[in-house]
Design an enzyme around this catalytic site. Structure first.
Site, PDB file in Angstrom:
ATOM      1  N   HIS A  36       0.501  -1.290  -0.004  1.00  0.00           N
ATOM      2  CA  HIS A  36      -0.250  -0.204   0.009  1.00  0.00           C
ATOM      3  C   HIS A  36       0.461   1.555  -0.120  1.00  0.00           C
ATOM      4  O   HIS A  36       1.137   1.685   0.578  1.00  0.00           O
ATOM      5  CB  HIS A  36      -0.648  -0.221   1.018  1.00  0.00           C
ATOM      6  CG  HIS A  36      -1.873   1.127   1.028  1.00  0.00           C
ATOM      7  ND1 HIS A  36      -2.855   0.975   2.343  1.00  0.00           N
ATOM      8  CD2 HIS A  36      -2.139   2.197   0.793  1.00  0.00           C
ATOM      9  CE1 HIS A  36      -3.682   2.163   2.420  1.00  0.00           C
ATOM     10  NE2 HIS A  36      -3.056   2.851   0.741  1.00  0.00           N
ATOM     11  N   HIS A  42       3.735   0.343   2.647  1.00  0.00           N
ATOM     12  CA  HIS A  42       3.688  -0.171   3.953  1.00  0.00           C
ATOM     13  C   HIS A  42       2.830  -1.352   3.066  1.00  0.00           C
ATOM     14  O   HIS A  42       2.659  -1.778   2.412  1.00  0.00           O
ATOM     15  CB  HIS A  42       2.676   0.194   5.124  1.00  0.00           C
ATOM     16  CG  HIS A  42       1.703   0.441   4.715  1.00  0.00           C
ATOM     17  ND1 HIS A  42       0.966   1.780   4.279  1.00  0.00           N
ATOM     18  CD2 HIS A  42       0.714   0.225   4.877  1.00  0.00           C
ATOM     19  CE1 HIS A  42      -0.018   1.981   4.494  1.00  0.00           C
ATOM     20  NE2 HIS A  42      -0.418   0.802   4.367  1.00  0.00           N
ATOM     21  N   ASP A  44      -0.014  -4.042   4.224  1.00  0.00           N
ATOM     22  CA  ASP A  44      -1.124  -4.410   4.954  1.00  0.00           C
ATOM     23  C   ASP A  44      -0.941  -6.285   5.233  1.00  0.00           C
ATOM     24  O   ASP A  44      -1.625  -6.650   4.289  1.00  0.00           O
ATOM     25  CB  ASP A  44      -2.117  -4.518   4.710  1.00  0.00           C
ATOM     26  CG  ASP A  44      -2.563  -2.826   5.163  1.00  0.00           C
ATOM     27  OD1 ASP A  44      -2.425  -1.837   5.836  1.00  0.00           O
ATOM     28  OD2 ASP A  44      -2.377  -2.004   3.680  1.00  0.00           O
ATOM     29  N   LYS A 191      -7.423   5.906 -13.468  1.00  0.00           N
ATOM     30  CA  LYS A 191      -8.686   6.356 -14.976  1.00  0.00           C
ATOM     31  C   LYS A 191      -9.720   5.754 -15.339  1.00  0.00           C
ATOM     32  O   LYS A 191     -10.368   6.291 -15.111  1.00  0.00           O
ATOM     33  CB  LYS A 191      -8.239   7.270 -15.840  1.00  0.00           C
ATOM     34  CG  LYS A 191      -6.842   8.328 -15.387  1.00  0.00           C
ATOM     35  CD  LYS A 191      -7.644   9.643 -15.305  1.00  0.00           C
ATOM     36  CE  LYS A 191      -7.011  10.610 -15.018  1.00  0.00           C
ATOM     37  NZ  LYS A 191      -7.229  11.773 -14.324  1.00  0.00           N
TER      38      LYS A 191
HETATM   39 MN    MN Z   1      -2.773   0.231   4.299  1.00  0.00          MN
END
Ligand code: MN
Length: 241
Positions: A36, A42, A44, A191
């Site tokens: 992320h 980081h 997750d 987009k």
């Molecule tokens: Mn996160």
């Protein structure tokens, strides 16, 4: 069960395409790590338990070296549907930035995971495409002023453990386990999915038809060989998550 209340509270599902999700839809032991690129890059880590994904934000990502403890901030439970989410969260939304399914598979708790969560110590095995073998998650004492519980993610010593001299798996295998895409490739695809009232299907059609007035601009289109970022760029203006 109100386990997802915090998850729902933090997000505006009219603006982000993250799934709203439901609690308790499946009883299994799914596992995912989502890379992320939010305020700071980081990883997750999510482990399925009782119909939700227990979640930790591993600030520096997992390490295969047993001596390397990686800080893992315990964050709100996520819906199981989140495991398939790969895309971009709008910049002004919670967790704004790009999300990649970096690893996926299942996990096996080695003891009663409910007791483990209470005690603040989980021993488990991962069966992923990148991460395998035995791991520990250990809760540390919260310091005054800290809102979220700090845990440590530590690789146990087994045949899947690595040495300090080995190449870093985060650099060796940076791309999506779900789509094979790089972070840049996912980011430049946004987009097609976001900032529009059209459905994803309609947008996908529109994107295939080529750029239009409202379609992707030249700058927004994917670069064929985008240089990969080595270190997470610190950017302001985005919320963590
Ligand atoms: Mn996160």
């Amino acid at each position: 069960m109100a386990a997802l209340r915090t998850y729902w509270k933090k997000r505006d599902f009219g603006k982000t395409a993250e799934p709203r999700g439901k609690t308790g839809r499946k009883k299994g032991f799914g596992y995912v790590i989502q890379k992320h690129d939010a305020t700071r890059l980081h990883y997750d880590l999510r482990l399925e338990l009782d119909g939700v994904m227990l979640s930790w934000a591993v600030t520096r990502g997992p390490s295969l070296v047993p001596g390397e403890k990686r800080l893992a901030i315990h964050v709100e439970d996520h819906p199981i549907e989140y495991n398939k989410f790969e895309g971009t969260i709008p910049e002004d939304q919670y967790g704004g930035g790009t999300v990649m399914v970096w690893d996926r598979g299942t996990w096996t708790p080695e003891h009663d995971p409910h007791k483990g969560m209470q005690k603040g110590h989980l021993d488990f095995e991962l069966h992923g495409e990148k991460l395998n073998g035995h791991w520990h998650l250990v809760r540390m004492r919260k310091r005054p002023g800290e809102r979220q519980e700090p845990w440590l993610l530590i690789k146990a010593t087994d045949e899947f453990a690595g040495k300090k001299s080995d190449p870093d798996i985060l650099e060796e295998m940076p791309d999506s386990a779900a789509s094979g895409r790089s972070m840049d490739e996912i980011a430049t695809d946004k987009k097609r999915i976001w900032h529009s009232n059209k459905s994803a299907k309609e947008q996908s059609k529109a994107a295939k038809a080529g750029p239009t007035k409202s379609g992707p601009t030249k700058a927004a289109r994917p670069r064929a060989r985008a240089p990969r970022r080595k270190a997470p760029a610190k950017r302001s203006g985005k919320k963590a998550g």
